[in-house]
Scaffold this motif. Sequence first.
Motif, PDB file in Angstrom:
ATOM      1  N   ALA A 149       7.853  -8.428   1.969  1.00  0.00           N
ATOM      2  CA  ALA A 149       7.542  -7.109   2.541  1.00  0.00           C
ATOM      3  C   ALA A 149       6.483  -6.409   1.701  1.00  0.00           C
ATOM      4  O   ALA A 149       6.633  -6.276   0.487  1.00  0.00           O
ATOM      5  N   VAL A 150       5.411  -6.019   2.341  1.00  0.00           N
ATOM      6  CA  VAL A 150       4.354  -5.268   1.661  1.00  0.00           C
ATOM      7  C   VAL A 150       4.196  -3.947   2.418  1.00  0.00           C
ATOM      8  O   VAL A 150       4.117  -3.936   3.649  1.00  0.00           O
ATOM      9  N   SER A 151       4.186  -2.841   1.690  1.00  0.00           N
ATOM     10  CA  SER A 151       3.994  -1.517   2.311  1.00  0.00           C
ATOM     11  C   SER A 151       2.703  -0.928   1.765  1.00  0.00           C
ATOM     12  O   SER A 151       2.709  -0.222   0.758  1.00  0.00           O
ATOM     13  N   PRO A 152       1.574  -1.257   2.405  1.00  0.00           N
ATOM     14  CA  PRO A 152       0.275  -0.886   1.847  1.00  0.00           C
ATOM     15  C   PRO A 152       0.121   0.624   1.630  1.00  0.00           C
ATOM     16  O   PRO A 152       0.505   1.409   2.490  1.00  0.00           O
ATOM     17  N   THR A 153      -0.432   0.969   0.483  1.00  0.00           N
ATOM     18  CA  THR A 153      -0.752   2.362   0.197  1.00  0.00           C
ATOM     19  C   THR A 153      -2.264   2.568   0.285  1.00  0.00           C
ATOM     20  O   THR A 153      -2.743   3.688   0.227  1.00  0.00           O
TER      21      THR A 153
END
Lengths: 242, 242
Positions: A149-153
């Motif tokens: 899971a990647v939650s781009p900022t």
Amino acid sequence: MAEKSRYNYRVEPQDVDFTLRATIPSLGGSILNTAGIDAHGKGFGVDALNADNHSWVLSRMAVEFDCQPTQYTDYTVATWISDYGRVLSTRNFTLTDAAGREFGRAVTQWAMIDLQSRSAIDLSWVGDAHADAIVDAAPPTDKPRKIRAVSPTATAEHRVVYSDIDFNRHVNTMRYIEMMLDMLPVDMLTQEAPVRLDIHFLKECRFGQTLTVGCELRGRSALFEISADGAAAAVRASIEWK
Amino acid sequence: MAEKSRYNYRVEPQDVDFTLRATIPSLGGSILNTAGIDAHGKGFGVDALNADNHSWVLSRMAVEFDCQPTQYTDYTVATWISDYGRVLSTRNFTLTDAAGREFGRAVTQWAMIDLQSRSAIDLSWVGDAHADAIVDAAPPTDKPRKIRAVSPTATAEHRVVYSDIDFNRHVNTMRYIEMMLDMLPVDMLTQEAPVRLDIHFLKECRFGQTLTVGCELRGRSALFEISADGAAAAVRASIEWK
């Protein structure tokens, strides 16, 4: 049973950044080049496979560098295949300097694809045909980690151009890594600290597509996710400085 | 009086495009790498100059390839310095295959800069100090041509990122060439025809700047002009297929 193969390199001026130390993509490039040369020399390189309309594609890669050697440093990349599964073949690497000190290592996992259907081929026959190419030595570090899971900022866009694509007509591995590194603060990239990079490829990205590179900074680590033309993730990666 | 120096290369998998022939930037990279290695070996490389806070910068370059060799082709780059002027030093190259057939050549002109002021240094002392490095052989083709007027019919923007910059903290020559090639139709880039590329550098482009790459197509030729942050031209180039 085969022996590890060794290939010699030198950190050339075009391999360094302004700190005069080898960049991650230049060392990674030597590692992938070694894989190509070694497979070529053993009769199962991309050129031999192309005759049957097959090719190797990199599925996952983990690299670790304890340090990044300076310009004009000689180094040796040792490589060996430790196993063939049904879908993936594992090729390993260690990088050592002229004094024999190991400063880096990598574990790569490769699939064989049919160039027409672009789908994976059962590797069992390769394991049988090339059993004598397998070296009885474990991978030098943990196999490539899955990044879920990647939650781009932060995000960046990149249209895939001629210079990005390789002999397999898809985006070159080191170009993906450059796109990711280029989103990080330069101070993070030029620090002198051990680094580990894990990357896995879920789909191919092709000429003319527009990539979205998402980056999530987590302290001294960064997670990345690249997708093409708004579809699901094509590449995920993590970079961690110790 | 010195002799030409020779360095051996091979077209590696990462050097080819999907036609499996060496790309212009990969051959160009070998040429510039040869310049760096040869200067280093003779004691006037960038590493030696850095001690005095000086560096070599490429001012102009012309390369010609009669053909682009295929993957795993061995080739030799011969290099020699033919003259030192007050501002520019001329270094020449020929590329030959294993049969000794010349398939490429280049003429490069270099300035020495002060890394603090980023301005050119009088080279007369280098000519005196290194007169024994000069080889009495003319450049193998016309010196780099000046490109005066470019009227772009297409433009692209590019922000200068970490991967674009080299040990001199400015944009890498091959990156400029890639930016230009990437504006051309792929069919033009992969045709099998002799090609000549002239490039000259008017100003340095630095990290964080936004480049505008202008391209003017003229039949089988293309002219380019790159500028940074809306200022006057920093790089001009022409590429011509015969």
